[in-house]
Motif scaffolding. Sequence first.
Motif, mmCIF file in Angstrom:
data_model
loop_
_atom_site.group_PDB
_atom_site.id
_atom_site.type_symbol
_atom_site.label_atom_id
_atom_site.label_comp_id
_atom_site.label_asym_id
_atom_site.label_seq_id
_atom_site.Cartn_x
_atom_site.Cartn_y
_atom_site.Cartn_z
ATOM 1 N N GLY A 100 0.793 -1.225 0.000
ATOM 2 C CA GLY A 100 0.000 0.000 0.000
ATOM 3 C C GLY A 100 0.825 1.275 0.000
ATOM 4 N N ARG A 101 2.108 1.189 0.334
ATOM 5 C CA ARG A 101 2.936 2.403 0.348
ATOM 6 C C ARG A 101 3.201 2.884 -1.066
ATOM 7 N NH1 ARG A 101 8.090 1.785 4.166
ATOM 8 N NH2 ARG A 101 8.248 3.975 3.584
ATOM 9 N N PHE A 102 3.394 1.909 -1.991
ATOM 10 C CA PHE A 102 3.669 2.237 -3.388
ATOM 11 C C PHE A 102 2.803 1.323 -4.261
ATOM 12 C CE2 PHE A 102 7.593 2.553 -0.822
ATOM 13 C CZ PHE A 102 7.729 3.926 -0.814
ATOM 14 N N ARG A 103 3.000 1.377 -5.549
ATOM 15 C CA ARG A 103 2.206 0.512 -6.428
ATOM 16 C C ARG A 103 2.586 -0.959 -6.184
ATOM 17 N NH1 ARG A 103 4.562 -2.014 -10.698
ATOM 18 N NH2 ARG A 103 6.700 -1.378 -11.203
ATOM 19 N N GLY A 104 1.685 -1.863 -6.450
ATOM 20 C CA GLY A 104 1.993 -3.279 -6.345
ATOM 21 C C GLY A 104 2.989 -3.676 -7.428
ATOM 22 N N ARG A 105 4.065 -4.339 -7.056
ATOM 23 C CA ARG A 105 5.107 -4.690 -8.031
ATOM 24 C C ARG A 105 5.631 -6.098 -7.776
ATOM 25 N NH1 ARG A 105 6.278 -1.445 -4.073
ATOM 26 N NH2 ARG A 105 8.310 -1.391 -3.042
ATOM 27 N N ARG A 106 4.710 -6.983 -7.376
ATOM 28 C CA ARG A 106 5.100 -8.364 -7.102
ATOM 29 C C ARG A 106 5.665 -9.034 -8.349
ATOM 30 N NH1 ARG A 106 0.183 -10.528 -3.191
ATOM 31 N NH2 ARG A 106 0.956 -9.584 -1.260
ATOM 32 N N GLY A 107 6.687 -9.856 -8.129
ATOM 33 C CA GLY A 107 7.292 -10.591 -9.228
ATOM 34 C C GLY A 107 8.114 -9.735 -10.161
ATOM 35 N N GLU A 108 8.477 -8.524 -9.713
ATOM 36 C CA GLU A 108 9.199 -7.598 -10.577
ATOM 37 C C GLU A 108 10.355 -6.967 -9.802
ATOM 38 O OE1 GLU A 108 8.090 -3.412 -12.716
ATOM 39 O OE2 GLU A 108 6.569 -4.991 -12.839
ATOM 40 N N THR A 109 11.507 -6.807 -10.438
ATOM 41 C CA THR A 109 12.666 -6.171 -9.820
ATOM 42 C C THR A 109 13.249 -5.153 -10.799
ATOM 43 O OG1 THR A 109 13.231 -8.113 -8.488
ATOM 44 C CG2 THR A 109 15.013 -6.553 -8.915
ATOM 45 N N LEU A 110 13.648 -4.000 -10.283
ATOM 46 C CA LEU A 110 14.243 -2.957 -11.123
ATOM 47 C C LEU A 110 15.760 -3.100 -11.128
ATOM 48 C CD1 LEU A 110 13.998 -0.313 -12.775
ATOM 49 C CD2 LEU A 110 14.189 0.930 -10.591
ATOM 50 N N PHE A 111 16.349 -3.008 -12.314
ATOM 51 C CA PHE A 111 17.808 -3.034 -12.464
ATOM 52 C C PHE A 111 18.273 -1.701 -13.049
ATOM 53 C CE2 PHE A 111 16.587 -7.468 -12.425
ATOM 54 C CZ PHE A 111 17.562 -8.042 -11.610
ATOM 55 N N ILE A 112 19.280 -1.103 -12.396
ATOM 56 C CA ILE A 112 19.857 0.162 -12.863
ATOM 57 C C ILE A 112 21.360 -0.019 -13.022
ATOM 58 C CG2 ILE A 112 20.284 2.595 -12.305
ATOM 59 C CD1 ILE A 112 17.676 2.612 -10.725
ATOM 60 N N VAL B 38 15.017 2.070 -20.093
ATOM 61 C CA VAL B 38 15.985 2.808 -20.918
ATOM 62 C C VAL B 38 17.131 1.861 -21.244
ATOM 63 C CG1 VAL B 38 17.567 4.765 -21.060
ATOM 64 C CG2 VAL B 38 15.393 5.003 -19.814
ATOM 65 N N PRO B 39 17.259 1.420 -22.509
ATOM 66 C CA PRO B 39 18.325 0.482 -22.856
ATOM 67 C C PRO B 39 19.702 0.982 -22.408
ATOM 68 C CG PRO B 39 16.813 0.731 -24.701
ATOM 69 C CD PRO B 39 16.406 1.755 -23.670
ATOM 70 N N GLY B 40 20.439 0.098 -21.756
ATOM 71 C CA GLY B 40 21.765 0.458 -21.266
ATOM 72 C C GLY B 40 21.758 1.101 -19.900
ATOM 73 N N PHE B 41 20.568 1.457 -19.367
ATOM 74 C CA PHE B 41 20.514 2.112 -18.054
ATOM 75 C C PHE B 41 19.575 1.414 -17.082
ATOM 76 C CE2 PHE B 41 18.596 5.359 -15.206
ATOM 77 C CZ PHE B 41 19.733 5.587 -14.430
ATOM 78 N N GLY C 217 15.418 9.038 -8.854
ATOM 79 C CA GLY C 217 14.185 9.344 -9.571
ATOM 80 C C GLY C 217 13.669 8.163 -10.373
ATOM 81 N N THR C 218 14.587 7.383 -10.952
ATOM 82 C CA THR C 218 14.188 6.186 -11.702
ATOM 83 C C THR C 218 13.533 5.167 -10.779
ATOM 84 O OG1 THR C 218 15.980 6.527 -13.303
ATOM 85 C CG2 THR C 218 15.026 4.304 -13.172
ATOM 86 N N VAL D 173 19.757 -4.788 -18.520
ATOM 87 C CA VAL D 173 19.446 -3.483 -19.130
ATOM 88 C C VAL D 173 19.753 -3.446 -20.618
ATOM 89 C CG1 VAL D 173 19.809 -2.293 -16.950
ATOM 90 C CG2 VAL D 173 21.713 -2.469 -18.576
ATOM 91 N N GLY D 174 20.571 -4.389 -21.119
ATOM 92 C CA GLY D 174 20.896 -4.416 -22.541
ATOM 93 C C GLY D 174 21.894 -3.346 -22.928
ATOM 94 N N ALA D 175 22.077 -3.189 -24.219
ATOM 95 C CA ALA D 175 23.033 -2.206 -24.738
ATOM 96 C C ALA D 175 22.369 -0.850 -24.865
ATOM 97 C CB ALA D 175 23.554 -2.660 -26.096
ATOM 98 N N GLU D 176 23.169 0.170 -24.648
ATOM 99 C CA GLU D 176 22.685 1.537 -24.777
ATOM 100 C C GLU D 176 22.294 1.798 -26.226
ATOM 101 O OE1 GLU D 176 24.249 6.053 -23.684
ATOM 102 O OE2 GLU D 176 25.500 4.294 -23.310
ATOM 103 N N ALA D 177 21.172 2.457 -26.412
ATOM 104 C CA ALA D 177 20.706 2.746 -27.765
ATOM 105 C C ALA D 177 21.684 3.685 -28.464
ATOM 106 C CB ALA D 177 19.318 3.384 -27.715
ATOM 107 N N VAL D 178 22.062 3.323 -29.700
ATOM 108 C CA VAL D 178 22.969 4.164 -30.474
ATOM 109 C C VAL D 178 22.139 5.120 -31.324
ATOM 110 C CG1 VAL D 178 24.796 4.173 -32.219
ATOM 111 C CG2 VAL D 178 24.671 2.315 -30.533
ATOM 112 N N GLU D 179 22.489 6.391 -31.267
ATOM 113 C CA GLU D 179 21.723 7.396 -32.004
ATOM 114 C C GLU D 179 21.906 7.201 -33.508
ATOM 115 O OE1 GLU D 179 21.435 12.269 -32.294
ATOM 116 O OE2 GLU D 179 22.458 11.313 -30.621
ATOM 117 N N ASP D 180 20.808 7.208 -34.236
ATOM 118 C CA ASP D 180 20.840 7.037 -35.686
ATOM 119 C C ASP D 180 21.438 8.280 -36.329
ATOM 120 O OD1 ASP D 180 20.458 6.402 -38.293
ATOM 121 O OD2 ASP D 180 18.265 6.306 -38.219
ATOM 122 N N ASP D 181 22.523 8.089 -37.102
ATOM 123 C CA ASP D 181 23.167 9.248 -37.720
ATOM 124 C C ASP D 181 22.573 9.603 -39.078
ATOM 125 O OD1 ASP D 181 24.055 7.189 -39.280
ATOM 126 O OD2 ASP D 181 26.173 7.353 -38.707
ATOM 127 N N GLY D 182 21.561 8.852 -39.510
ATOM 128 C CA GLY D 182 20.879 9.189 -40.759
ATOM 129 C C GLY D 182 21.523 8.629 -42.007
#
Length: 517
Positions: A383-395, A438-441, A421-422, A463-472
């Motif tokens: 009740g203090r925060f949202r229910g997040r059973r079965g879930e873990t945050l990785f940073i 956020v990929p990579g984070f 903040g995350t 978290v996977g690989a950080e997204a590489v910006e498309d250079d066009g």
Amino acid sequence: MPVGTTTALGFESKLWATADALRNNMDAAEYKHVVLGLIFLKYISDAFEAKHAELEAQRADGADPEDADEYRAASIFWVPKEARWDHLKANAPQPKIGTYVDDAMSAIERDNPSLKGVLPKDYGRPGLDKQRLGQLINLVSDIGLGSPADRAKDVLGRVYEYFLSMFASAEGKKGGQFYTPSWVVRVLVEALAPYKGRVYDPCCGSGGMFVSSEKFIEAHSGKVGDISIYGQESNYTTWRLAKMNLAIRGIDAQIAHGDTFHNDRHPDLKADYVLANPPFNDSDWRGELLKEDKRWVYGVPPAGNANFAWVQHFIYHLAPTGLAGFVLANGSMSSNQSGEGEIRQKMIEADIVDCMVALPGQLFYSTQIPVCLWFLTRNKKNGRFRGRRGETLFIDARKMGTLTDRVHRELTDEDIARIAGTYHAWRGDKGAGEYVDVPGFCKAAKLEEIQKHGYVLTPGRYVGAEAVEDDGEPFEEKMRRLTATLASQFEEGARLDAAIRDNLANLGYPLMKGDLP
């Protein structure tokens, strides 16, 4: 000012340089108590004198400036005449100044039971240069700058904190055992947000977690008295530092001395928040004597490593809605030695691991190894925060931080705010915004995914690989450009090989077949 920062007031670094110059040949570990003891004495004397002047002004109304109870009622230490700073400053040039300081410390302990056995009392020893001691007293006399008591407390408190960090740096590995860098503490405190309740640190060092928690409350317009503080420290010298560090801040705390594993001084405590930085990979915790301990709910920790003994001690002392945040060596996230993997697996399956944060290396004075932060919760649907059973945050914060010198790194205010903040957004804090991977984070992973990774909790796996910006640039064009560049580099390499062969032959050392690949 951001919570917990040690940003200089403008004179702290100069003050440190001068104090350090007076150290002469004394070890930092020894000198630490000389300086910090004097800063503490100056603080309580300043607070006392401010109250003394107030009572003097009320003398016509019946106030008595020499009534000790008047000070105790205002949570101010009573300072007897022989311990007042003016008396010491006046005698600073005297050869017996060391004895005067020792007498002052003894008198304060005598009249203030909560400080009994806490203050250093070896200023009179022959090995301490009395002329330098007198100079140090004159230096400390300038701290406070005649401010009102509340501002003087802040100035002195910040100087004390700054000096603690500098002594930890000067002592290196040994010094880091009593001091956790403020930016690491701030990540824990900002993430847990201990607004109200019982805060516990069973390996509290010099008390930095508690000071930062109080700063957090003040910075968010809360009342400092809304949290109750409990701690324990096994090293007697460090316990004294913690008592002085909290007293100089006016923080009321129950800090016990003793071995947390073998002499738990808060056995019945159920804390709302556990904040801690236990010794990493401690092999000397005498775990073989505690095989049947009731704290080992998830498995008996190995006698050769106390990491999961600390973790289970924290869990044991958590209230039903409690949260824990603590620092551990990176090996705790993946080790399978001596049953550690099984303990971690049981914790994950019990769904108490809330968030894992990988930090960059070089954050600590005591070790250059990278460390991680664990955040545990008793109940993900309380009740203090949202229910997040079965879930873990990785940073994964390994790329964060700024080098302050060749071997030390600091996390910036922006780094700390992003990590905390995350976590807040993911767990559903009011006003924290919407969480997104956020990929990579960062990545919110389900229990099934953690099981697939063999119950390893290293954020980089999730978290996977950080997204590489498309250079066009279209793929076909990029490949033609890159292969052309590679071809020219091969040609240049062949030309250089031939030139080297020719030069060696001209020198009379021709290369034979097989000498070069």
